[in-house]
Every structure is written in C-alpha cells, then in structure tokens.
Design a protein around this motif. Sequence first.
Motif, PDB file in Angstrom:
ATOM      1  N   ARG A   6      -0.881 -10.117  17.409  1.00 22.01           N
ATOM      2  CA  ARG A   6       0.110 -10.721  16.499  1.00 22.01           C
ATOM      3  C   ARG A   6       1.523 -10.445  16.990  1.00 22.01           C
ATOM      4  O   ARG A   6       2.382 -11.321  16.984  1.00 22.01           O
ATOM      5  CB  ARG A   6      -0.069 -10.174  15.085  1.00 22.01           C
ATOM      6  N   PHE A   8       2.463  -9.815  20.055  1.00 21.92           N
ATOM      7  CA  PHE A   8       2.714 -10.597  21.263  1.00 21.92           C
ATOM      8  C   PHE A   8       3.010 -12.054  20.896  1.00 21.92           C
ATOM      9  O   PHE A   8       3.940 -12.668  21.417  1.00 21.92           O
ATOM     10  CB  PHE A   8       1.496 -10.521  22.187  1.00 21.92           C
ATOM     11  N   HIS A   9       2.204 -12.581  19.974  1.00 20.98           N
ATOM     12  CA  HIS A   9       2.366 -13.968  19.549  1.00 20.98           C
ATOM     13  C   HIS A   9       3.757 -14.203  18.957  1.00 20.98           C
ATOM     14  O   HIS A   9       4.414 -15.196  19.251  1.00 20.98           O
ATOM     15  CB  HIS A   9       1.274 -14.286  18.521  1.00 20.98           C
ATOM     16  N   ARG A  10       4.201 -13.250  18.132  1.00 23.96           N
ATOM     17  CA  ARG A  10       5.521 -13.383  17.480  1.00 23.96           C
ATOM     18  C   ARG A  10       6.654 -13.369  18.495  1.00 23.96           C
ATOM     19  O   ARG A  10       7.685 -13.997  18.277  1.00 23.96           O
ATOM     20  CB  ARG A  10       5.728 -12.235  16.490  1.00 23.96           C
TER      21      ARG A  10
END
Lengths: 82, 351
Positions: A6, A8-10
Amino acid sequence: MRLAHRKFHRRAWPVLSIIVTLGVILALWLRPPPDQPEPVQPAASAFSSEVDTGSREENALFQEARRVFPIQRIGKRYAEAR
Amino acid sequence: MSVGFQAVQWNRSKIVYDSIMVGLTACYIGGYTLIAHRLAPAGKAPDWGDLRIAVFGSCAFLMITIILCIGPLARLDRRFLPLLANRRHLGVFTFFIAALHGWSIVDWFAVRDSLPDLVTELTTPSNYAKFIGFPVKALGLAALTIFFVMAATSHDFWLKFLSPAIWKWLHMAIYLAYGLLVMHVALGLMQDNRSPVVPIVLGLCFATVTTLHILAAQRGRSSESEEKLPSNGWIVVGPPSSIPDQRAFIVHAPDGERIAVFRDGDKIGAVTNVCAHQNGPLGEGKIINGCITCPWHGWEYRLDDGCAPPPFTEKIATYPVRLNAGVVEVSVSPLPPGTPAALSVPYGSFV
C-alpha cells in the motif's frame, strides 16, 4: 494488499504521473515540424540493366525505396533538419 | 480455490468473461481495419503491414489501460468486483495482443530485408542519449518483457511458489510497464502523427488511470487517519451493532496492517485483512454460507478459526476479540493462523 504494498502504491503513482506527464509534455513540445515533401531520389537498383527506365518495375522499386517504417526514425530526421 | 493443479479453473463466469473479452477485441480489430479501409484514398488499400502494427498496438494499449482501471474501480465501487475476479485472463490476453504488435514490427522489417536497421536502431548507444529520437521500440520491448514475465507467472502455481507478497511485488511492475508504454507512444506515434487525436487519447488514458489509482489510495489513507488509537493493546471497534451483519469493520493495528472484524449474526470474529491467495482485502468481502469470502477470487475462511473449509488447507491469522462494557474490542496481537478466536455476543448487545 499488505502495508508495504500500500505504501509503495501510494508513492509510486504520484511519482510516475509527474515523470510521465513531464515526458509527454516535452515530447509534444519538442515535436519536430511536419515533413516537407522531399525530392525523390531514384533507387540505384532501378537503373540496373534488368529494369527499363520508366517501366512499371522501375516505378515499383522506386516506391519501395521510399517506404519508411510507419513510426520511423524521427530523431534522425529531426537532427538532419536542425 | 483448488486442492490440485489445474491449468485454468474454468467456470461459467470465466467463460462468459473471456467470451466478452475476445468478442470486444475482435470488434475493435475489425472496426479499426474497416475504418482504415474507408479512410484510405480511393483505389488504394492501406498497407497491411502498417495497419497490423497500428491495430494491435492501439488495442494492447487500450486493454492495458482498462486492466489498470479495474483495480482502483473495484476499491471505489463494489459493482466492479466481478471484473477484478478474472483480471488475470485479460492480462494474459493483452500480452498476446501486445506480442502480435511486436511481431508485426519485426515482420515489417523482415519482409523488406531491413532487420539489420532494426538491430542498429536498438543497439546504437548514442540513440539512447537523445530524447526526441530515443529508440521507442526499446521502450515497447521493455514493456513487452514485463508483460511476458507477468503472463508467465500469472498462474496460481507461481503465486504459491513465489509467495503472495513477492508475487504482488513482481506484478506491481505493470505500473512501470504502463509508464514505458505511454512514452513509447509519445516518442513514437505522436511524433509522426500530427493528428490531435493521438495526444488527446494518450493524455485521457493516462490521466484516467492515474486519477483512479490516486483516489483509491487516498480513500484507504483517509480511513486509516480516522482510526481509534488502541488502549492497553486493544483497539476499540464499537458496539456490536456498528458492525454490519455478514460484513466487516476494518481497523488498523499499530504496525499499520489491517484487521477485519466480521459479524455473522451474534458471532463476532477478527482476522487479518490479507487473503492467503493474492493478499486481497478480506474485509471488503462478506460472509457467505458461514465463511468469510474474499471479494477478489472467492477464497473462503471460517469466521471461527480462519481456516478454509475442507478439503482446502489455507489458514489466516485471527485476532482475539472481547466485549468490554458493551463495546467490541480487538487485540493488536495476532494469533497463529487457524487459532479459534470468535466470540458469541448476547442478543441484548444489539438492542
């Protein structure tokens, strides 16, 4: 998704969006001017003894020699233009 | 879920999904070809080599854009969840369309005995120092390689072999592949094609994907910031009635991981929010036939102990729950996977 995914995604999407947007804007900004019609250079093979000047075969070779890849070496043309 | 190896676990939903996917792709390719013939000057059919490159390339780009929209759309609106369940089929199919695009380019050079030109373009170091003139085919090749790795490891065998966490990291490379593809189009087609359609479509696709991903991430972040801080190792969830029946209330442990607190009638249990399959968000699923069902691919776990029903063997971590002065609390310390931890709440607690 786990916490690490999460996080990393953000972070990945804002960074990716900035880099790619800048890249696309630059690509648009630096886009070379449209091609001018170039004087046609006859292909060497069209003048071989096997093909008559002005014949259908010569014309076909002539067209083939002018064919470029649909998304061809813009950079080369751009460099030449400058 | 499966107890044995199967190449593809076909079911009715997957057959319908794949039929629609193949049908729409065929319509796009057919429609594009038809329009290209209609727009061609009278008496001159478009070159099949050029057309093939354009139609497969644009189709693969649009498909990858759709794939990247499915994940955040499903997080933002549950109605998109059925698209998510079979997304891997769409991904593998997209790889084949992208590979056809790549093969069409190689074939274009091969039929003209110009393969050395292609090799020169890709292997001349000075080309990589340019911005306009960068070897766009190298960008496409890099993206295609990522798609290949993803398609090759898409099966559950690789998911289990690599572990869900590593598999997820590997498949997050699709973000990089999409960035490479956008630049592949921007530095390639957009340089040659003066039509405003190319930058407009490219910009719209990228803006849509980016906005959806940022919105989905923002939504998760805002729910985390509203979290009630744990006291004495227990997180306050609220009265039992605050947990929707057969659904979950998601709380966050101090380490940032999510805990899904489910209620099934008078029974309350807490499990990790991470599915053992693809790390899907269990808390966004619901209880079906007494089992917590993952919204992504329907993997099931019993509320009592986090074990998959027989004959399946998967287990997920559970968390102790307690009723303290009419308020449900969940411990921040997970129990070993498969440990019974659900709690039966007296009926009066719901009134």
